[in-house]
Design a protein around this motif. Structure first.
Motif, short mmCIF file in Angstrom:
data_model
loop_
_atom_site.label_atom_id
_atom_site.label_comp_id
_atom_site.label_asym_id
_atom_site.label_seq_id
_atom_site.Cartn_x
_atom_site.Cartn_y
_atom_site.Cartn_z
N VAL A 143 0.90 -1.09 0.07
CA VAL A 143 0.13 0.06 0.02
C VAL A 143 0.92 1.34 0.00
O VAL A 143 0.73 2.16 -0.77
N GLU A 146 2.31 1.91 -3.42
CA GLU A 146 1.10 2.27 -4.20
C GLU A 146 1.07 3.80 -4.15
O GLU A 146 1.12 4.75 -4.92
N ALA A 147 1.06 4.26 -2.66
CA ALA A 147 0.61 5.57 -2.10
C ALA A 147 1.78 6.65 -2.61
O ALA A 147 1.33 7.80 -3.10
N ALA A 193 -4.81 5.44 0.49
CA ALA A 193 -4.83 4.38 -0.38
C ALA A 193 -5.24 2.97 0.24
O ALA A 193 -5.11 1.79 -0.23
N ARG A 205 -9.56 9.55 -1.26
CA ARG A 205 -8.37 9.26 -1.70
C ARG A 205 -7.49 10.37 -2.47
O ARG A 205 -6.77 10.62 -3.12
#
Length: 208
Positions: A143, A146-147, A193, A205
């Motif tokens: 996570v 990705e964030a 995220a 988000r």
């Protein structure tokens, strides 16, 4: 016992777990396998955006010993592990005192979940986090990656640098690593995220 331990997984609480296990500078001795020796746990209130508790459970290995390399890495001596509880008792504590059977949990990577699955099966101990094993687990490293739009998944210490956070305590000490991972989970970009099923109420988000 954690506040709201029997929360049914609906109060915005998240368990962040980091394991330390027996290890060696090279292959294990004949007959030895890597076993959990410390369960570090930090409790995060995702709704309030704060870390609310930290816990440490020492676990006694039965098919391995704490090596000098392991002591140098984790700070745990053989005598520390010998004072621990067996895995069954540790898992019972996670369920009874920390809501492991119903509360979502996260770790940095997937090692911790897989180690629980492997060792619980080998020792005949009920897996403490419910079934299937992936049900309530979130890979916080994935996570975070990705964030922050990273190409590679960073280690915890590198992630703290990226997020502009200090490393609190000792790296490779389970209770300290769990506390640091919990701080990473609470970064606005990471919270935004976070998987929708466990995302704090009212979050979107758009966090930075």
């Amino acid at each position: 016992m954690d506040r709201r331990a029997a929360d049914g997984g609906r109060t915005g609480l998240l368990n962040v777990i980091d394991l330390e296990a027996t290890c060696w500078d090279g292959p294990p001795p004949p007959g030895a396998v890597s076993e959990i020796i410390e369960i570090g746990l930090a409790v995060v209130d995702l709704d309030a955006g704060e870390r609310v508790a930290r816990h440490r459970i020492l676990v006694r290995p039965v098919r391995s010993r704490v090596s000098a390399f392991c002591t140098e890495l984790t700070g745990l001596a053989p005598a520390d592990a010998d004072r621990g509880v067996d895995l069954a008792r540790a898992c019972e504590t996670l369920v009874r005192e920390h809501g492991a059977g119903v509360r979502p949990w996260a770790s940095w990577g997937d090692y911790d979940r897989k180690q629980f699955v492997r060792q619980c099966a080998a020792d005949g101990v009920p897996y403490p986090f419910g079934h299937p094993a992936e049900r309530a687990h979130t890979n916080a490293k994935a996570v975070f990656t990705e964030a922050y739009g990273l190409r590679r998944r960073p280690g915890m210490a590198q992630a703290l640098e990226i997020a502009g956070l200090p490393l609190e305590g000792r790296h490779h000490r389970g209770v300290d690593d769990a506390w640091n991972i919990a701080a990473l989970v609470l970064r606005p970009a990471v919270r935004a995220a976070w998987p929708a099923a466990w995302r704090p109420r009212g979050s979107g988000r758009s966090g930075g």
